[in-house]
Design a protein around this motif. Sequence first.
Motif, PDB file in Angstrom:
ATOM      1  N   LYS A  13       0.908  -1.181   0.132  1.00 45.55           N
ATOM      2  CA  LYS A  13       0.149   0.320  -0.103  1.00 45.55           C
ATOM      3  C   LYS A  13       0.941   1.306   0.195  1.00 45.55           C
ATOM      4  CE  LYS A  13      -4.005  -2.177   1.314  1.00 45.55           C
ATOM      5  NZ  LYS A  13      -5.225  -2.552  -0.117  1.00 45.55           N
ATOM      6  N   SER A  14       2.596   0.727  -0.739  1.00 48.67           N
ATOM      7  CA  SER A  14       3.739   2.071   0.058  1.00 48.67           C
ATOM      8  C   SER A  14       4.627   2.361  -0.671  1.00 48.67           C
ATOM      9  CB  SER A  14       3.244   2.923   1.465  1.00 48.67           C
ATOM     10  OG  SER A  14       3.963   2.078   1.946  1.00 48.67           O
ATOM     11  N   VAL A  15       5.107   3.176  -1.464  1.00 54.49           N
ATOM     12  CA  VAL A  15       6.328   3.075  -1.692  1.00 54.49           C
ATOM     13  C   VAL A  15       7.545   2.378  -0.713  1.00 54.49           C
ATOM     14  CG1 VAL A  15       5.891   4.267  -3.587  1.00 54.49           C
ATOM     15  CG2 VAL A  15       7.319   5.530  -1.619  1.00 54.49           C
ATOM     16  N   GLU A  16       7.268   2.449   0.524  1.00 56.30           N
ATOM     17  CA  GLU A  16       8.229   2.732   1.389  1.00 56.30           C
ATOM     18  C   GLU A  16       8.074   0.849   1.341  1.00 56.30           C
ATOM     19  OE1 GLU A  16       7.247   6.573   2.258  1.00 56.30           O
ATOM     20  OE2 GLU A  16       6.422   4.666   1.541  1.00 56.30           O
ATOM     21  N   THR A  17       7.210   0.000   1.534  1.00 54.13           N
ATOM     22  CA  THR A  17       6.378  -0.953   1.267  1.00 54.13           C
ATOM     23  C   THR A  17       7.429  -1.522   0.590  1.00 54.13           C
ATOM     24  OG1 THR A  17       4.916  -0.442   3.161  1.00 54.13           O
ATOM     25  CG2 THR A  17       5.001  -3.049   1.945  1.00 54.13           C
ATOM     26  N   ALA A  18       6.524  -0.998  -0.443  1.00 52.13           N
ATOM     27  CA  ALA A  18       7.304  -2.088  -2.031  1.00 52.13           C
ATOM     28  C   ALA A  18       8.986  -1.647  -2.249  1.00 52.13           C
ATOM     29  CB  ALA A  18       6.617  -0.921  -3.156  1.00 52.13           C
ATOM     30  N   ILE A  19       9.310  -1.344  -1.825  1.00 50.45           N
ATOM     31  CA  ILE A  19      11.291  -1.063  -1.894  1.00 50.45           C
ATOM     32  C   ILE A  19      11.144  -2.453  -0.903  1.00 50.45           C
ATOM     33  CG2 ILE A  19      12.653   0.520  -1.390  1.00 50.45           C
ATOM     34  CD1 ILE A  19      11.334   3.180  -2.403  1.00 50.45           C
ATOM     35  N   GLU A  20      10.351  -2.339   0.238  1.00 49.91           N
ATOM     36  CA  GLU A  20      11.191  -3.197   1.207  1.00 49.91           C
ATOM     37  C   GLU A  20      10.262  -4.679   0.227  1.00 49.91           C
ATOM     38  OE1 GLU A  20       8.768  -2.841   4.912  1.00 49.91           O
ATOM     39  OE2 GLU A  20       9.807  -0.867   5.474  1.00 49.91           O
ATOM     40  N   GLN A  21       9.679  -5.334  -0.037  1.00 44.77           N
ATOM     41  CA  GLN A  21      10.023  -6.133  -0.478  1.00 44.77           C
ATOM     42  C   GLN A  21      10.503  -6.653  -1.405  1.00 44.77           C
ATOM     43  OE1 GLN A  21       7.438  -8.383   0.453  1.00 44.77           O
ATOM     44  NE2 GLN A  21       8.181  -7.341   2.505  1.00 44.77           N
ATOM     45  N   MET A  22      10.957  -5.144  -2.834  1.00 44.02           N
ATOM     46  CA  MET A  22      11.636  -5.834  -3.627  1.00 44.02           C
ATOM     47  C   MET A  22      12.960  -6.711  -2.851  1.00 44.02           C
ATOM     48  SD  MET A  22      11.010  -2.629  -6.329  1.00 44.02           S
ATOM     49  CE  MET A  22      10.651  -1.861  -5.233  1.00 44.02           C
ATOM     50  N   GLN A  23      13.107  -5.644  -2.295  1.00 45.89           N
ATOM     51  CA  GLN A  23      14.732  -6.454  -1.351  1.00 45.89           C
ATOM     52  C   GLN A  23      14.217  -7.568  -0.861  1.00 45.89           C
ATOM     53  OE1 GLN A  23      15.055  -3.507   1.114  1.00 45.89           O
ATOM     54  NE2 GLN A  23      16.276  -2.138   0.194  1.00 45.89           N
ATOM     55  N   THR A  24      13.426  -8.381  -0.625  1.00 48.57           N
ATOM     56  CA  THR A  24      13.832 -10.127  -0.530  1.00 48.57           C
ATOM     57  C   THR A  24      12.998 -10.240  -1.304  1.00 48.57           C
ATOM     58  OG1 THR A  24      10.998 -10.275   0.013  1.00 48.57           O
ATOM     59  CG2 THR A  24      12.136  -8.728   1.674  1.00 48.57           C
ATOM     60  N   TRP A  25      13.663 -10.264  -2.581  1.00 45.53           N
ATOM     61  CA  TRP A  25      13.278 -11.276  -3.656  1.00 45.53           C
ATOM     62  C   TRP A  25      14.371 -11.762  -4.095  1.00 45.53           C
ATOM     63  CZ3 TRP A  25       9.661  -7.238  -6.806  1.00 45.53           C
ATOM     64  CH2 TRP A  25       8.828  -6.879  -6.768  1.00 45.53           C
ATOM     65  N   PRO A  26      14.242 -13.090  -4.826  1.00 44.82           N
ATOM     66  CA  PRO A  26      15.267 -13.930  -4.840  1.00 44.82           C
ATOM     67  C   PRO A  26      16.164 -13.219  -6.438  1.00 44.82           C
ATOM     68  CG  PRO A  26      12.860 -15.688  -5.124  1.00 44.82           C
ATOM     69  CD  PRO A  26      12.839 -13.888  -4.532  1.00 44.82           C
ATOM     70  N   ARG A  27      15.161 -12.871  -7.387  1.00 41.98           N
ATOM     71  CA  ARG A  27      15.746 -12.650  -8.783  1.00 41.98           C
ATOM     72  C   ARG A  27      15.512 -11.001  -8.453  1.00 41.98           C
ATOM     73  NH1 ARG A  27      11.234 -17.141 -11.899  1.00 41.98           N
ATOM     74  NH2 ARG A  27      12.199 -18.706 -10.704  1.00 41.98           N
ATOM     75  N   LYS A  28      16.763 -10.878  -9.353  1.00 44.66           N
ATOM     76  CA  LYS A  28      16.436  -9.226  -9.582  1.00 44.66           C
ATOM     77  C   LYS A  28      17.305  -9.046 -10.984  1.00 44.66           C
ATOM     78  CE  LYS A  28      18.040  -8.589  -5.041  1.00 44.66           C
ATOM     79  NZ  LYS A  28      16.626  -8.600  -4.081  1.00 44.66           N
ATOM     80  N   GLY A  29      16.456  -8.300 -11.818  1.00 44.09           N
ATOM     81  CA  GLY A  29      16.697  -8.545 -12.962  1.00 44.09           C
ATOM     82  C   GLY A  29      16.350  -7.201 -13.381  1.00 44.09           C
ATOM     83  N   PRO A  30      16.649  -6.557 -14.406  1.00 44.20           N
ATOM     84  CA  PRO A  30      16.076  -4.888 -14.842  1.00 44.20           C
ATOM     85  C   PRO A  30      15.292  -4.331 -14.873  1.00 44.20           C
ATOM     86  CG  PRO A  30      16.138  -6.774 -16.903  1.00 44.20           C
ATOM     87  CD  PRO A  30      15.862  -7.375 -16.044  1.00 44.20           C
ATOM     88  N   MET A  31      13.768  -5.274 -14.907  1.00 37.96           N
ATOM     89  CA  MET A  31      12.656  -4.948 -14.032  1.00 37.96           C
ATOM     90  C   MET A  31      12.657  -4.068 -12.910  1.00 37.96           C
ATOM     91  SD  MET A  31      11.182  -4.264 -17.264  1.00 37.96           S
ATOM     92  CE  MET A  31       9.291  -3.887 -16.829  1.00 37.96           C
ATOM     93  N   LEU A  32      13.446  -4.519 -11.767  1.00 40.06           N
ATOM     94  CA  LEU A  32      13.735  -4.211 -11.300  1.00 40.06           C
ATOM     95  C   LEU A  32      14.179  -3.538 -10.547  1.00 40.06           C
ATOM     96  CD1 LEU A  32      12.891  -5.131  -7.763  1.00 40.06           C
ATOM     97  CD2 LEU A  32      15.904  -6.863  -7.416  1.00 40.06           C
ATOM     98  N   LYS A  33      15.739  -3.138 -11.024  1.00 39.51           N
ATOM     99  CA  LYS A  33      16.469  -1.928 -11.581  1.00 39.51           C
ATOM    100  C   LYS A  33      15.856  -1.116 -11.419  1.00 39.51           C
ATOM    101  CE  LYS A  33      20.324  -5.063 -11.815  1.00 39.51           C
ATOM    102  NZ  LYS A  33      21.602  -5.947 -12.617  1.00 39.51           N
ATOM    103  N   ALA A  34      14.753  -0.904 -12.534  1.00 38.12           N
ATOM    104  CA  ALA A  34      14.586  -0.108 -13.090  1.00 38.12           C
ATOM    105  C   ALA A  34      13.472   0.568 -12.428  1.00 38.12           C
ATOM    106  CB  ALA A  34      14.037   0.336 -13.979  1.00 38.12           C
ATOM    107  N   ALA A  35      12.654  -0.545 -11.506  1.00 37.35           N
ATOM    108  CA  ALA A  35      11.080  -0.459 -10.603  1.00 37.35           C
ATOM    109  C   ALA A  35      12.020   0.963  -9.293  1.00 37.35           C
ATOM    110  CB  ALA A  35      11.443  -1.167  -9.665  1.00 37.35           C
ATOM    111  N   TYR A  36      13.289   0.482  -9.277  1.00 35.95           N
ATOM    112  CA  TYR A  36      14.162   1.482  -7.498  1.00 35.95           C
ATOM    113  C   TYR A  36      13.445   2.670  -7.644  1.00 35.95           C
ATOM    114  CZ  TYR A  36      15.418  -2.455  -4.443  1.00 35.95           C
ATOM    115  OH  TYR A  36      15.207  -4.025  -4.164  1.00 35.95           O
TER     116      TYR A  36
END
Length: 69
Positions: A13-36
Amino acid sequence: MKELATGHTLGVKSVETAIEQMQTWPRKGPMLKAAYPICYGVMEGKHTVDEARLAFEAAAKEAKVWRAE
């Protein structure tokens, strides 16, 4: 930050939570790098919440953690 077990769903429900969750994902690709920077950009007034949502969804799908509603 708490990691969810496989099969659990978390509503983001927030960009802060989105950022926190993205940090836990096992796969880190170009879309993730663009989302930060887009998510951080919302807090700086450089991007909209809608832009962040779209970037987060694309990154989640790429990381294979997206769960349709």
